[in-house]
Design a protein around this motif. Sequence first.
Motif, PDB file in Angstrom:
ATOM      1  N   PRO A  80       1.012  -1.270   0.087  1.00  0.00           N
ATOM      2  CA  PRO A  80       0.076   0.006   0.160  1.00  0.00           C
ATOM      3  C   PRO A  80       0.903   1.242  -0.092  1.00  0.00           C
ATOM      4  CG  PRO A  80       0.233  -0.825   2.117  1.00  0.00           C
ATOM      5  CD  PRO A  80       0.958  -1.915   1.377  1.00  0.00           C
ATOM      6  N   HIS A  81       0.510   2.379  -0.178  1.00  0.00           N
ATOM      7  CA  HIS A  81       1.053   3.743  -0.238  1.00  0.00           C
ATOM      8  C   HIS A  81       0.204   4.660   0.535  1.00  0.00           C
ATOM      9  CE1 HIS A  81       3.629   1.897  -3.046  1.00  0.00           C
ATOM     10  NE2 HIS A  81       2.925   1.588  -3.890  1.00  0.00           N
ATOM     11  N   CYS A 126       5.857   9.064   0.449  1.00  0.00           N
ATOM     12  CA  CYS A 126       5.079   7.874   1.143  1.00  0.00           C
ATOM     13  C   CYS A 126       5.724   7.352   2.203  1.00  0.00           C
ATOM     14  CB  CYS A 126       5.086   6.645  -0.173  1.00  0.00           C
ATOM     15  SG  CYS A 126       4.276   5.269   0.569  1.00  0.00           S
ATOM     16  N   VAL A 128       4.923   4.521   3.754  1.00  0.00           N
ATOM     17  CA  VAL A 128       4.780   2.746   3.980  1.00  0.00           C
ATOM     18  C   VAL A 128       6.316   2.268   3.887  1.00  0.00           C
ATOM     19  CG1 VAL A 128       3.813   0.830   3.105  1.00  0.00           C
ATOM     20  CG2 VAL A 128       2.624   2.942   3.240  1.00  0.00           C
ATOM     21  N   HIS A 133      10.384   3.111   0.359  1.00  0.00           N
ATOM     22  CA  HIS A 133       9.519   3.622  -0.601  1.00  0.00           C
ATOM     23  C   HIS A 133      10.031   5.188  -1.222  1.00  0.00           C
ATOM     24  CE1 HIS A 133       5.871   1.179  -0.382  1.00  0.00           C
ATOM     25  NE2 HIS A 133       6.839   0.296  -0.183  1.00  0.00           N
ATOM     26  N   MET A 138       9.127   7.685  -4.378  1.00  0.00           N
ATOM     27  CA  MET A 138       7.950   8.196  -4.014  1.00  0.00           C
ATOM     28  C   MET A 138       8.049   9.563  -3.150  1.00  0.00           C
ATOM     29  SD  MET A 138       5.734   4.885  -3.142  1.00  0.00           S
ATOM     30  CE  MET A 138       4.453   5.072  -4.469  1.00  0.00           C
TER      31      MET A 138
HETATM   32 CU   LIG Z   1       4.503   3.703  -0.819  1.00  0.00          CU
END
Ligand SMILES: [Cu+2]
Length: 401
Positions: A80-81, A126, A128, A133, A138
């Motif tokens: 997930p993000h 992000c 996560v 990430h 991200m």
């Molecule tokens: Cu992410």
Amino acid sequence: MRIWFHIAIILLPFAVMAQSTELLIARNKGEKVLADSQVIRTMGFARTLTENPGVPGPTLVFEEGDSAVIDLWNVSQGAPHTIHLHGLDVNQENDGVPHLSFSVHHMDHGYYRFKVPHPGTYLYHCHVVSTLHVQGGMYGVLIVYPKGSRNLTWENGYRYERDYSILTSEIDPIWHSDSVMILSHDSAHQRVKIPKYRPTHFLINGYSDHQIDQELGLYEIKKDSNTFFRFSNVGFTGNTVYFPKNMDIQIVSSDGRPLPVALHQDSINIYPGERYGVIVKSNELSQDSIVIHYFDLNNLKLLNKQRVMVQTRAVSALETIDNIAILVYPNPNNGLIRIQSTYSGKADLLLYTIQGIEVDSETIHVNGAFEWKLQEGIPPGTYILEFRTSKGLIRKTVQKY
Ligand SMILES: [Cu+2]
């Protein structure tokens, strides 16, 4: 009559409050070409389904007081993000920290809503397994302008001619191998075993080494006016930024807040997650560089240096045309330059040295790709190629061997 009056009073505040929506699509199969031509896999944010998620992601722009909405879609398989708004004062539910906020799972989407606080430079990323990430790509810059002005640092602040964002980060290609990128992890609690971080590519706005001049070009400063540079570090190394010696430097804000007094320094340290606002002014025509050192935070050892070129101009340059793209290749070249452009019509081509001395020029009628054969006898070195059209101009750095 009376009831309509009451409804109007209730609706009035919503009518004057601007709403601004940004769409981000999270993907984990992006591609990035590094300066040594190696192609790595990335995770990142794109604005459309067909676009390669860039590293960094799109710059998000809001105005103070806006009701902002970020619509995050996750079309990547696996993890997930989230979107964490680094430095912005938003409530916990909309702050993208997985166990305190929501996560967006595969083929789902979620809205981050917040009232845009203080003008300044912020980061988003992000959250996560954030080390992985963020290294994946991200992340991006989030700029908040004061209400109604794109030429002011904040209300009653510094007025400037134009602003530039300079975002630093690094790449360790090992972290971008399939085996690391697809490690199973679905929340921040899960431990992911990642190799030791050994960055080999040190980025400014996603580029390093010769890519910087090629892709970012020159940073222009209009003589005797303020230019505002927004520096942010989203990497895992520390940075020291060295400013051009012959320019007047004022560090005016830190982490999205005005400093009580501007600092006059010729360099500044920027640690991961930090942002600084710097007003640069020059009273002479010159060309110089902003040099960035990347150092290891554990032992303060210098790992790498990168630089961007800064040029002072007497008059404001013609607006650079964003809707016209040109590609100049091969670079370096032996005197025969191929140019591909989305522009058609009459264009002037100019080649000049870093010191601003014109060495060649030609007027050409452009329609698709074409070749420009430089005059004989131009010595090897770095030159600026200027592509001048009725709509504005684009400059690219070219190397001749
Ligand atoms: Cu992410």
